[in-house]
Design a protein around this motif. Structure first.
Motif, PDB file in Angstrom:
ATOM      1  N   GLU A  99      29.419  70.605  48.027  1.00 60.51           N
ATOM      2  CA  GLU A  99      29.550  69.004  48.357  1.00 60.51           C
ATOM      3  C   GLU A  99      30.982  68.666  48.772  1.00 60.51           C
ATOM      4  OE1 GLU A  99      27.129  67.190  44.566  1.00 60.51           O
ATOM      5  OE2 GLU A  99      28.964  67.936  44.304  1.00 60.51           O
ATOM      6  N   LYS A 100      31.923  69.792  48.711  1.00 62.69           N
ATOM      7  CA  LYS A 100      33.396  69.538  49.265  1.00 62.69           C
ATOM      8  C   LYS A 100      33.242  69.571  50.985  1.00 62.69           C
ATOM      9  CE  LYS A 100      35.677  71.432  45.702  1.00 62.69           C
ATOM     10  NZ  LYS A 100      36.470  72.670  44.839  1.00 62.69           N
ATOM     11  N   LYS A 101      32.137  70.227  51.206  1.00 60.95           N
ATOM     12  CA  LYS A 101      32.027  70.252  52.889  1.00 60.95           C
ATOM     13  C   LYS A 101      31.625  68.859  53.492  1.00 60.95           C
ATOM     14  CE  LYS A 101      31.277  75.211  53.266  1.00 60.95           C
ATOM     15  NZ  LYS A 101      30.608  75.648  52.326  1.00 60.95           N
ATOM     16  N   GLN A 153      17.751  53.415  44.616  1.00 57.40           N
ATOM     17  CA  GLN A 153      17.807  54.684  45.086  1.00 57.40           C
ATOM     18  C   GLN A 153      18.054  54.507  46.629  1.00 57.40           C
ATOM     19  OE1 GLN A 153      14.844  57.361  43.669  1.00 57.40           O
ATOM     20  NE2 GLN A 153      15.325  57.094  41.537  1.00 57.40           N
ATOM     21  N   LYS A 154      18.643  53.397  47.173  1.00 55.74           N
ATOM     22  CA  LYS A 154      18.962  53.223  48.375  1.00 55.74           C
ATOM     23  C   LYS A 154      20.424  53.455  48.922  1.00 55.74           C
ATOM     24  CE  LYS A 154      18.838  49.295  51.460  1.00 55.74           C
ATOM     25  NZ  LYS A 154      19.061  47.745  51.668  1.00 55.74           N
ATOM     26  N   LEU A 155      20.269  54.623  49.984  1.00 55.98           N
ATOM     27  CA  LEU A 155      21.408  55.107  50.469  1.00 55.98           C
ATOM     28  C   LEU A 155      21.532  54.587  51.922  1.00 55.98           C
ATOM     29  CD1 LEU A 155      23.573  57.227  49.902  1.00 55.98           C
ATOM     30  CD2 LEU A 155      22.183  58.968  51.057  1.00 55.98           C
ATOM     31  N   THR A 156      22.979  54.047  52.215  1.00 53.27           N
ATOM     32  CA  THR A 156      22.995  53.491  53.459  1.00 53.27           C
ATOM     33  C   THR A 156      24.422  54.369  54.057  1.00 53.27           C
ATOM     34  OG1 THR A 156      24.165  51.707  52.629  1.00 53.27           O
ATOM     35  CG2 THR A 156      21.908  51.410  53.593  1.00 53.27           C
ATOM     36  N   GLY A 157      24.544  54.576  55.378  1.00 57.44           N
ATOM     37  CA  GLY A 157      25.784  54.843  56.008  1.00 57.44           C
ATOM     38  C   GLY A 157      25.958  56.313  56.314  1.00 57.44           C
ATOM     39  N   VAL A 158      24.919  57.029  55.946  1.00 53.22           N
ATOM     40  CA  VAL A 158      24.969  58.631  56.364  1.00 53.22           C
ATOM     41  C   VAL A 158      24.652  59.105  57.845  1.00 53.22           C
ATOM     42  CG1 VAL A 158      24.298  60.904  55.823  1.00 53.22           C
ATOM     43  CG2 VAL A 158      24.588  58.975  53.999  1.00 53.22           C
ATOM     44  N   ALA A 159      25.303  59.290  58.601  1.00 57.74           N
ATOM     45  CA  ALA A 159      25.305  59.733  59.941  1.00 57.74           C
ATOM     46  C   ALA A 159      24.371  61.091  60.354  1.00 57.74           C
ATOM     47  CB  ALA A 159      26.672  59.857  60.924  1.00 57.74           C
ATOM     48  N   TYR A 170      21.896  63.909  54.104  1.00 54.88           N
ATOM     49  CA  TYR A 170      21.466  62.804  53.096  1.00 54.88           C
ATOM     50  C   TYR A 170      21.092  62.941  51.689  1.00 54.88           C
ATOM     51  CZ  TYR A 170      18.601  58.312  52.597  1.00 54.88           C
ATOM     52  OH  TYR A 170      18.414  57.161  52.240  1.00 54.88           O
ATOM     53  N   GLU A 171      20.186  64.066  51.199  1.00 54.93           N
ATOM     54  CA  GLU A 171      19.775  64.433  50.194  1.00 54.93           C
ATOM     55  C   GLU A 171      21.006  64.759  49.293  1.00 54.93           C
ATOM     56  OE1 GLU A 171      16.465  67.034  49.868  1.00 54.93           O
ATOM     57  OE2 GLU A 171      16.571  67.181  47.778  1.00 54.93           O
ATOM     58  N   MET A 172      21.724  65.618  49.774  1.00 55.63           N
ATOM     59  CA  MET A 172      23.123  66.114  48.983  1.00 55.63           C
ATOM     60  C   MET A 172      24.037  64.915  48.696  1.00 55.63           C
ATOM     61  SD  MET A 172      25.881  68.957  49.551  1.00 55.63           S
ATOM     62  CE  MET A 172      24.844  70.253  50.350  1.00 55.63           C
ATOM     63  N   VAL A 173      24.080  63.708  49.666  1.00 53.32           N
ATOM     64  CA  VAL A 173      24.866  62.716  49.438  1.00 53.32           C
ATOM     65  C   VAL A 173      24.297  61.953  48.192  1.00 53.32           C
ATOM     66  CG1 VAL A 173      25.853  60.561  50.318  1.00 53.32           C
ATOM     67  CG2 VAL A 173      25.882  62.799  51.773  1.00 53.32           C
TER      68      VAL A 173
END
Ligand code: FE2
Length: 299
Positions: free
Chosen positions: A53-55, A76-82, A87-90
């Motif tokens: 996760e630190k990476k 369970q809505k995630l936004t803003g991951v480039a 995605y899953e780890m965030v």
């Protein structure tokens, strides 16, 4: 920097938690302090990341069109991951962070446990210096302000925020904290533009706002803008500097406590909304303070 508000002890209450579900000290009434506009500061409350996760701690992970990565745990809505492969780890990280914040609420602010709603948390990866350089004065959060949502009127509901500095390089997050809300309101109310129900109706009709902007929401947005535009107030208004080191957390009602984020990078943040009638002292809510000063209902 002027420190006329009061000394640091008065604006910030320090709590000894080392774990998100620690049993609180009976001697400190955290709810009362928070509702007076104080910042609850937990110098030893870290949110630990795994080596993998630190990476994730790099601005490249954030969609260039957005300021932060955000997560709505109930949907369970995630936004803003480039980066799609992260995605899953965030998502797992933000879900775990949300659970930790819920545990902290039960521990420190149990009165709010069933009333807090609309949780959203965010992973903030950009240095403050970067977004200051790329934004207008109205969005410049290095200027003292109270939070108000331009497109989402909240009709007086409180904005409760939990922050944690997760900087891996020892960098503090530096804030300025301003004067108590009743003083702020008295100072700025005479300078706010009058409310127009017609303009609010129109803004709702053409989709600028998600629902009709109330008189209260109008005043809070005006206050946000007029504070930020007043450079003399920014420089010489009542305020004090507060440092939040890595591995520390803090909570405040960001609609009540004037704040400015001056420096730092890498933070986790959790937002909840709280109905005014769920407060122990509703008279401290910005809605009630403004209604008392104006002698009329504002929502
Ligand atoms: Fe803010």
């Amino acid at each position: 920097m002027p420190e006329t508000r009061t000394n640091q002890e008065a604006a910030v209450i320090t709590l000894p938690h080392q774990d998100w579900s620690d049993v609180p000290l009976a001697s400190i009434d955290a709810v009362a302090a928070l509702e007076q506009g104080k910042v609850l500061f937990f110098p030893h409350l870290a949110f630990n990341l795994s080596e993998a996760e630190k990476k994730l701690l790099t601005p490249e992970l954030v969609d260039p069109k957005r300021k932060n990565i955000s997560y709505q745990p109930e949907q369970q809505k995630l936004t803003g991951v480039a980066l799609a492969d992260k995605y899953e780890m965030v998502q797992k990280l933000l879900a775990r962070h949300h659970q930790a914040c819920q545990a902290l609420i039960i521990s420190v602010l149990p009165e709010y446990r069933h009333a807090l709603h609309m949780p959203t948390n965010s992973l903030r990866l950009h240095p403050i210096s970067a977004w200051k350089a790329s934004t207008s004065w109205r969005k410049d959060d290095t200027r003292l302000h109270v939070d108000a949502f331009p497109s989402r009127p909240n009709y007086g509901e409180r904005i409760l925020r939990i922050f944690t500095n997760i900087n891996p390089h020892g960098e503090n997050r530096l804030w300025r904290v301003g004067e108590p809300f009743p003083e702020l309101a008295q100072r700025f109310l005479p300078r706010l533009k009058p409310y127009s129900p017609f303009i609010s109706w129109l803004q709702d009709k053409i989709g600028i706002t998600k629902t009709h902007r109330s008189h209260y929401d109008h005043l809070m947005l005006q206050m946000h803008d007029v504070m930020k535009a007043d450079l003399e107030y920014q420089k010489n208004g009542p305020q004090q500097a507060v440092e939040f080191p890595p591995g520390s957390s803090w909570i405040c009602f960001s609609d009540q406590t004037p704040h400015a984020a001056m420096a730092g990078q890498f933070m986790l943040e959790q937002t909840f909304l709280l109905p005014v009638n769920a407060m122990k002292t509703p008279q401290n809510a910005p809605l009630k303070v403004l209604e008392t000063l104006l002698h009329k209902p504002l929502v």
